[in-house]
Design a protein around this motif. Structure first.
Motif, PDB file in Angstrom:
ATOM      1  N   LYS A   5     -33.145  -4.352  37.512  1.00  0.00           N
ATOM      2  CA  LYS A   5     -34.079  -5.184  38.561  1.00  0.00           C
ATOM      3  C   LYS A   5     -32.983  -6.476  38.959  1.00  0.00           C
ATOM      4  O   LYS A   5     -32.499  -6.969  38.156  1.00  0.00           O
ATOM      5  CB  LYS A   5     -35.455  -5.861  38.124  1.00  0.00           C
ATOM      6  CG  LYS A   5     -36.230  -4.748  37.906  1.00  0.00           C
ATOM      7  CD  LYS A   5     -37.332  -4.396  39.002  1.00  0.00           C
ATOM      8  CE  LYS A   5     -38.315  -3.431  38.742  1.00  0.00           C
ATOM      9  NZ  LYS A   5     -38.653  -2.662  39.576  1.00  0.00           N
ATOM     10  N   LEU A   6     -33.137  -6.607  40.243  1.00  0.00           N
ATOM     11  CA  LEU A   6     -32.374  -7.770  40.797  1.00  0.00           C
ATOM     12  C   LEU A   6     -33.198  -8.990  40.769  1.00  0.00           C
ATOM     13  O   LEU A   6     -34.237  -9.215  41.543  1.00  0.00           O
ATOM     14  CB  LEU A   6     -31.885  -7.568  42.294  1.00  0.00           C
ATOM     15  CG  LEU A   6     -31.021  -8.647  42.678  1.00  0.00           C
ATOM     16  CD1 LEU A   6     -29.700  -8.925  42.038  1.00  0.00           C
ATOM     17  CD2 LEU A   6     -30.900  -8.140  44.237  1.00  0.00           C
ATOM     18  N   VAL A  13     -30.928  -2.358  41.272  1.00  0.00           N
ATOM     19  CA  VAL A  13     -29.429  -2.203  41.648  1.00  0.00           C
ATOM     20  C   VAL A  13     -28.800  -1.276  40.466  1.00  0.00           C
ATOM     21  O   VAL A  13     -29.291  -1.583  39.319  1.00  0.00           O
ATOM     22  CB  VAL A  13     -28.887  -3.489  41.935  1.00  0.00           C
ATOM     23  CG1 VAL A  13     -29.347  -4.064  43.180  1.00  0.00           C
ATOM     24  CG2 VAL A  13     -28.788  -4.517  40.809  1.00  0.00           C
ATOM     25  N   SER A  14     -27.799  -0.764  41.031  1.00  0.00           N
ATOM     26  CA  SER A  14     -27.197   0.152  39.783  1.00  0.00           C
ATOM     27  C   SER A  14     -26.379  -0.885  38.857  1.00  0.00           C
ATOM     28  O   SER A  14     -25.790  -1.934  39.246  1.00  0.00           O
ATOM     29  CB  SER A  14     -26.001   1.228  40.408  1.00  0.00           C
ATOM     30  OG  SER A  14     -25.305   0.496  41.487  1.00  0.00           O
ATOM     31  N   LYS A  15     -26.188  -0.447  37.737  1.00  0.00           N
ATOM     32  CA  LYS A  15     -25.402  -1.383  36.711  1.00  0.00           C
ATOM     33  C   LYS A  15     -24.122  -1.370  36.976  1.00  0.00           C
ATOM     34  O   LYS A  15     -23.119  -2.320  36.310  1.00  0.00           O
ATOM     35  CB  LYS A  15     -25.822  -0.994  35.251  1.00  0.00           C
ATOM     36  CG  LYS A  15     -27.122  -1.622  34.981  1.00  0.00           C
ATOM     37  CD  LYS A  15     -27.520  -1.422  33.475  1.00  0.00           C
ATOM     38  CE  LYS A  15     -28.666  -1.875  32.950  1.00  0.00           C
ATOM     39  NZ  LYS A  15     -28.620  -2.313  31.772  1.00  0.00           N
ATOM     40  N   ILE A  16     -23.534  -0.250  37.679  1.00  0.00           N
ATOM     41  CA  ILE A  16     -22.129  -0.271  38.182  1.00  0.00           C
ATOM     42  C   ILE A  16     -21.900  -0.695  39.620  1.00  0.00           C
ATOM     43  O   ILE A  16     -22.801  -0.288  40.415  1.00  0.00           O
ATOM     44  CB  ILE A  16     -21.659   1.112  37.890  1.00  0.00           C
ATOM     45  CG1 ILE A  16     -21.640   1.421  36.403  1.00  0.00           C
ATOM     46  CG2 ILE A  16     -20.059   1.322  38.712  1.00  0.00           C
ATOM     47  CD1 ILE A  16     -21.103   2.812  36.404  1.00  0.00           C
ATOM     48  N   CYS A  17     -20.792  -1.398  39.859  1.00  0.00           N
ATOM     49  CA  CYS A  17     -20.688  -1.866  41.330  1.00  0.00           C
ATOM     50  C   CYS A  17     -19.564  -1.355  41.726  1.00  0.00           C
ATOM     51  O   CYS A  17     -18.482  -1.347  40.963  1.00  0.00           O
ATOM     52  CB  CYS A  17     -20.690  -3.535  41.286  1.00  0.00           C
ATOM     53  SG  CYS A  17     -20.483  -4.257  42.630  1.00  0.00           S
ATOM     54  N   LEU A  18     -19.359  -1.245  43.148  1.00  0.00           N
ATOM     55  CA  LEU A  18     -18.231  -0.830  43.859  1.00  0.00           C
ATOM     56  C   LEU A  18     -17.616  -1.976  44.396  1.00  0.00           C
ATOM     57  O   LEU A  18     -18.292  -2.602  45.303  1.00  0.00           O
ATOM     58  CB  LEU A  18     -18.505   0.192  44.893  1.00  0.00           C
ATOM     59  CG  LEU A  18     -17.255   0.617  45.694  1.00  0.00           C
ATOM     60  CD1 LEU A  18     -16.190   1.333  44.919  1.00  0.00           C
ATOM     61  CD2 LEU A  18     -17.803   1.542  46.949  1.00  0.00           C
ATOM     62  N   GLY A  19     -16.517  -2.372  44.169  1.00  0.00           N
ATOM     63  CA  GLY A  19     -15.923  -3.497  44.842  1.00  0.00           C
ATOM     64  C   GLY A  19     -14.920  -3.147  45.937  1.00  0.00           C
ATOM     65  O   GLY A  19     -14.430  -2.056  46.117  1.00  0.00           O
ATOM     66  N   THR A  20     -15.181  -3.978  46.816  1.00  0.00           N
ATOM     67  CA  THR A  20     -14.481  -3.430  48.345  1.00  0.00           C
ATOM     68  C   THR A  20     -13.277  -4.225  48.639  1.00  0.00           C
ATOM     69  O   THR A  20     -12.724  -4.472  49.980  1.00  0.00           O
ATOM     70  CB  THR A  20     -15.649  -3.867  49.496  1.00  0.00           C
ATOM     71  OG1 THR A  20     -15.855  -5.088  49.557  1.00  0.00           O
ATOM     72  CG2 THR A  20     -16.828  -2.686  49.204  1.00  0.00           C
ATOM     73  N   ASN A  45     -25.553   1.754  44.123  1.00  0.00           N
ATOM     74  CA  ASN A  45     -26.181   0.748  45.343  1.00  0.00           C
ATOM     75  C   ASN A  45     -25.699  -0.432  45.456  1.00  0.00           C
ATOM     76  O   ASN A  45     -26.334  -1.217  46.262  1.00  0.00           O
ATOM     77  CB  ASN A  45     -27.609   1.302  45.482  1.00  0.00           C
ATOM     78  CG  ASN A  45     -28.206   0.656  44.421  1.00  0.00           C
ATOM     79  OD1 ASN A  45     -27.798   0.189  43.527  1.00  0.00           O
ATOM     80  ND2 ASN A  45     -29.716   0.860  44.580  1.00  0.00           N
ATOM     81  N   PHE A  46     -24.787  -0.973  44.494  1.00  0.00           N
ATOM     82  CA  PHE A  46     -24.510  -2.425  44.434  1.00  0.00           C
ATOM     83  C   PHE A  46     -22.853  -2.235  44.776  1.00  0.00           C
ATOM     84  O   PHE A  46     -22.160  -1.900  44.392  1.00  0.00           O
ATOM     85  CB  PHE A  46     -24.525  -2.668  42.835  1.00  0.00           C
ATOM     86  CG  PHE A  46     -24.176  -3.916  42.689  1.00  0.00           C
ATOM     87  CD1 PHE A  46     -24.061  -5.113  43.613  1.00  0.00           C
ATOM     88  CD2 PHE A  46     -24.077  -4.388  41.324  1.00  0.00           C
ATOM     89  CE1 PHE A  46     -23.602  -6.189  43.167  1.00  0.00           C
ATOM     90  CE2 PHE A  46     -23.609  -5.721  40.953  1.00  0.00           C
ATOM     91  CZ  PHE A  46     -23.651  -6.738  42.179  1.00  0.00           C
ATOM     92  N   ILE A  47     -22.691  -2.760  46.096  1.00  0.00           N
ATOM     93  CA  ILE A  47     -21.682  -3.108  46.587  1.00  0.00           C
ATOM     94  C   ILE A  47     -21.332  -4.482  47.032  1.00  0.00           C
ATOM     95  O   ILE A  47     -21.908  -5.031  47.486  1.00  0.00           O
ATOM     96  CB  ILE A  47     -21.598  -2.130  48.080  1.00  0.00           C
ATOM     97  CG1 ILE A  47     -21.986  -0.911  48.178  1.00  0.00           C
ATOM     98  CG2 ILE A  47     -20.177  -2.067  48.765  1.00  0.00           C
ATOM     99  CD1 ILE A  47     -21.601   0.087  47.249  1.00  0.00           C
ATOM    100  N   ASP A  48     -20.086  -4.713  46.272  1.00  0.00           N
ATOM    101  CA  ASP A  48     -19.680  -6.060  46.240  1.00  0.00           C
ATOM    102  C   ASP A  48     -18.499  -6.475  47.439  1.00  0.00           C
ATOM    103  O   ASP A  48     -17.689  -5.795  47.556  1.00  0.00           O
ATOM    104  CB  ASP A  48     -18.646  -6.520  45.075  1.00  0.00           C
ATOM    105  CG  ASP A  48     -18.096  -7.891  45.073  1.00  0.00           C
ATOM    106  OD1 ASP A  48     -18.229  -8.494  45.940  1.00  0.00           O
ATOM    107  OD2 ASP A  48     -17.491  -8.024  43.946  1.00  0.00           O
ATOM    108  N   THR A  49     -19.136  -7.093  48.263  1.00  0.00           N
ATOM    109  CA  THR A  49     -18.463  -7.437  49.566  1.00  0.00           C
ATOM    110  C   THR A  49     -18.013  -8.860  49.774  1.00  0.00           C
ATOM    111  O   THR A  49     -17.848  -9.309  50.766  1.00  0.00           O
ATOM    112  CB  THR A  49     -19.480  -7.394  50.808  1.00  0.00           C
ATOM    113  OG1 THR A  49     -20.485  -8.121  50.805  1.00  0.00           O
ATOM    114  CG2 THR A  49     -19.907  -5.594  50.762  1.00  0.00           C
TER     115      THR A  49
END
Length: 73
Positions: A5-6, A13-20, A45-49
């Motif tokens: 939970k956020l 949110v996913s515990k793994i994040c994609l960094g951009t 579904n967690f995208i670091d922008t």
């Protein structure tokens, strides 16, 4: 994929994040879209922008993908 939970919200949110960080600098728009596809297919579904500023190549890559696919949280 594991989710959490956020804060106090109902948003999971996913515990793994994609960094951009490399979007627009070290890879092409098509490569960025392929990375987003791969992450989403695996439940991310967690995208670091955080590094993105409006109007930069980085933001244009993500906005173009968003317009193509509305699957981002």
């Amino acid at each position: 994929m594991k989710y959490t939970k956020l804060g106090d919200s109902e948003l999971n949110v996913s515990k793994i994040c994609l960094g951009t960080m490399t979007f627009g600098d070290q890879n092409t728009e098509s490569e960025a879209h392929a990375q987003l596809d791969c992450a989403i297919e695996r439940g991310i579904n967690f995208i670091d922008t955080a590094e993105m500023l409006p109007g930069t190549a980085k933001s244009r890559n993500l906005y173009a993908y968003r317009d193509h696919s509305r699957q981002l949280a």
